[in-house]
Enzyme design. Structure first.
Site, PDB file in Angstrom:
ATOM      1  CE  LYS A  85      -3.889   1.853   2.756  1.00 34.61           C
ATOM      2  NZ  LYS A  85      -4.745   1.564   3.928  1.00 34.61           N
ATOM      3  CB  SER A 160      -8.166   3.305   2.998  1.00 31.83           C
ATOM      4  OG  SER A 160      -7.302   2.718   3.954  1.00 31.83           O
ATOM      5  CB  SER A 184      -8.244   0.270   5.736  1.00 28.80           C
ATOM      6  OG  SER A 184      -9.047   1.413   5.679  1.00 28.80           O
TER       7      SER A 184
HETATM    8  N1  GLN Z   1     -13.254   3.314   6.681  1.00 25.75           N
HETATM    9  C1  GLN Z   1     -12.518   3.731   7.833  1.00 25.75           C
HETATM   10  C2  GLN Z   1     -12.201   5.191   7.739  1.00 25.75           C
HETATM   11  O1  GLN Z   1     -12.566   5.777   6.797  1.00 25.75           O
HETATM   12  C3  GLN Z   1     -11.298   2.889   7.990  1.00 25.75           C
HETATM   13  C4  GLN Z   1     -10.058   3.435   7.418  1.00 25.75           C
HETATM   14  C5  GLN Z   1      -8.853   2.615   7.707  1.00 25.75           C
HETATM   15  O2  GLN Z   1      -8.930   1.546   8.301  1.00 25.75           O
HETATM   16  N2  GLN Z   1      -7.708   3.134   7.313  1.00 25.75           N
HETATM   17  O3  GLN Z   1     -11.604   5.767   8.610  1.00 25.75           O
END
Ligand code: GLN
Length: 500
Positions: A85, A160, A184
């Site tokens: 990532k 994400s 994420s």
């Molecule tokens: N969907 C969650 C957010 O928007 C999780 C994001 C993540 O785990 N980086 O914060």
């Protein structure tokens, strides 16, 4: 089957037997990238030349080991093409966090997880697309481009870590790393038919991983099966001198524990999680998964997480508060984007941040700053910390009598691109099942458990702190019972998408 569609453990066996080379596997992966990347958009940067150099080096090491009869000393990741990532620092390869702010940032050092994979001989294919600074659930918040779900190009891959999941699902990498602050790794894994693990808080070093919310962030693998996930976790877990928050707890042999045949597990089904907001098709698949585990010998008990209703609110207060502080370093002065015609310190900072951050990141910084402001601190931030302790208490109590908690990973399957863009709160609410694990620090894995109208669905298992071994064994049972049909998106669908 093409090499690029195989698992890490299958390829590792072929590499050891001398039946394929890492160079051939890497060629297969880049052929697939040439074929589908234009439509999938999984990557921000690919590192083709470096990848082939690493593959050649791995082939040399494998050959030597075979000659010396020392193959057992070699990691199963030797010569395996993996993706990272784009918030994981890689020396010499830009690391953007999918933000204009860091679009040209080339780190002078490797994150510990990247270095560990490199030391074990893995081939790094490239850096994957994500929601800007990991804020989002669809990868639509990338400053660069949208990533498409290889199962259906009209749909998001989740987020994400959507680029990592899409790359692995499409055969553009054999496995990948993502980061998980509130879901994420697990949610994109579930949207793309893959296994995704958020390890226990402190299990994996975060040195060199761009911080979003430091009390919640963990790095985790996204893979094609549970076995691969165990291989990758073993490679990245463990104490790191450079990350004071990393745990000295020894790293067990997770693959070894997968071979144990004991099935005497107790699995908790939280009554609060099977509520009415859940898609009925998903509920049915989770019910099936629970039944399959029972048939395999597990004991199923109903449990309660009475404070779980507060998880989303607590998560979005703590995550935004910490993010507003972590992102203060992006000031346009030390590194990263700087606005061109700003004069004076205040103006440089203000304008660089205004132009460098996207709308979702700004929204979070404002929310977090508000929650931390002296007037509202007690009412929001402090209260969220107290509620977090209650949630942790709930989870701990359940895990005293259960080996894991089962739930859906996400209340829906992958949604359409653009569908939720105008409603950030609707998107936040989708993290209802995943945030509990981050808030409590427990490890949690998403495992494919079926498909709904041709789209994959994941079941989440939350386990005890530092007991990923048990979690993998239960996940493996689940995978054997109902994950088989879910593993790959049809390649015809990927090709079909190119003309759209
Ligand atoms: N969907 C969650 C957010 O928007 C999780 C994001 C993540 O785990 N980086 O914060």
């Amino acid at each position: 089957m093409k090499l690029c569609d195989m698992t890490i453990h299958e390829l590792a066996a072929l590499l050891r037997a001398g039946e394929v080379t890492s160079t051939e596997i890497t060629e297969s992966v880049f052929d697939r990238i040439d074929q589908v990347e234009e439509s999938v958009g999984a990557y921000v940067t690919t590192a083709r030349d470096q990848a082939f150099e690493q593959a050649a080096a791995a082939d040399k090491r494998l050959l030597q080991a075979r000659k010396r009869g020392s193959l057992s000393d070699i990691s199963p990741l030797m010569g395996i093409p993996l993706a990272l990532k784009d918030n994981i620092c890689t020396r010499g390869i830009r690391t953007t966090c999918a933000s204009k702010m860091l679009a040209d940032f080339v780190p002078p050092y490797d994150a510990t997880v990247a270095r560990r994979l490199g030391d074990l001989g893995a081939v790094i294919v490239g850096k994957t697309n994500m929601d800007e600074f990991a804020m989002g659930s669809s990868t639509e918040n990338s400053a660069f481009h949208v990533t498409r779900n290889p199962w259906d190009f009209e749909r998001v891959p989740g987020g994400s870590s959507g680029g990592s999941a899409a790359a692995v699902a499409a055969g553009e990498a054999i496995g990948a790393l993502g980061t998980d602050t509130g879901g994420s790794v697990r949610q994109p894994a579930s949207f793309c038919g893959l296994v995704g693990l958020k390890p226990t808080y402190a299990r994996v070093s975060r040195y060199g991983v761009v911080a979003f919310s430091s009390s919640l962030d963990q790095v985790g693998p996204i893979t094609r099966d549970v076995w691969d996930c165990a291989i990758m976790l073993r490679a990245i877990a463990g104490r790191d001198e450079r990350d004071a928050t990393s745990s000295p707890e020894p790293v067990p042999d997770y693959c070894g524990s997968l071979k144990e045949t004991d099935r005497d597990f107790t699995i908790g089904v939280p009554s609060e999680f099977m509520h009415s907001g859940l898609d009925s098709g998903i509920r049915e698949l989770i019910d099936n998964a629970v039944r399959a585990l029972e048939d395999a010998g597990a004991r199923i008990v109903e449990v309660s997480l009475p404070h779980s209703d507060y998880a989303i609110a607590v998560y979005y207060l703590i995550a935004t508060a910490e993010a507003s502080s972590n992102l203060a370093r992006m000031d346009g002065i030390r590194y990263g984007f700087r606005a061109e015609d700003a004069h004076g310190v205040q103006a440089v900072i203000r304008q660089s941040r205004s132009e460098g951050f996207g709308p979702e990141v700004k929204r979070r910084i404002m929310l977090g700053t508000h929650a931390l402001s002296s007037k509202h601190y007690d009412e929001y931030y402090l209260k969220a910390l107290k509620a977090r302790t209650l949630i942790l208490g709930d989870v701990k109590e359940v895990l005293e009598k259960c080996d894991c908690i089962i739930s859906p990973t996400s209340p829906t399957v992958a949604f359409r691109i653009g569908e939720k863009l105008d409603d950030p709160v609707a998107l936040y609410l989708m993290d209802v099942y995943t945030t509990i694990a981050n808030l409590s620090g427990m490890p949690a894995v998403s495992v494919p458990c079926g498909t709904l109208k041709g789209l994959p669905v994941g079941a989440q298992l939350i386990g005890r702190a530092f007991d990923e071994g048990t979690l993998f064994r239960i996940a493996h049972l689940l995978e054997q019972a109902c994950g088989e049909s879910v593993k790959r998106p049809p390649l015809e669908a990927m090709k079909g998408g190119r003309d759209r």
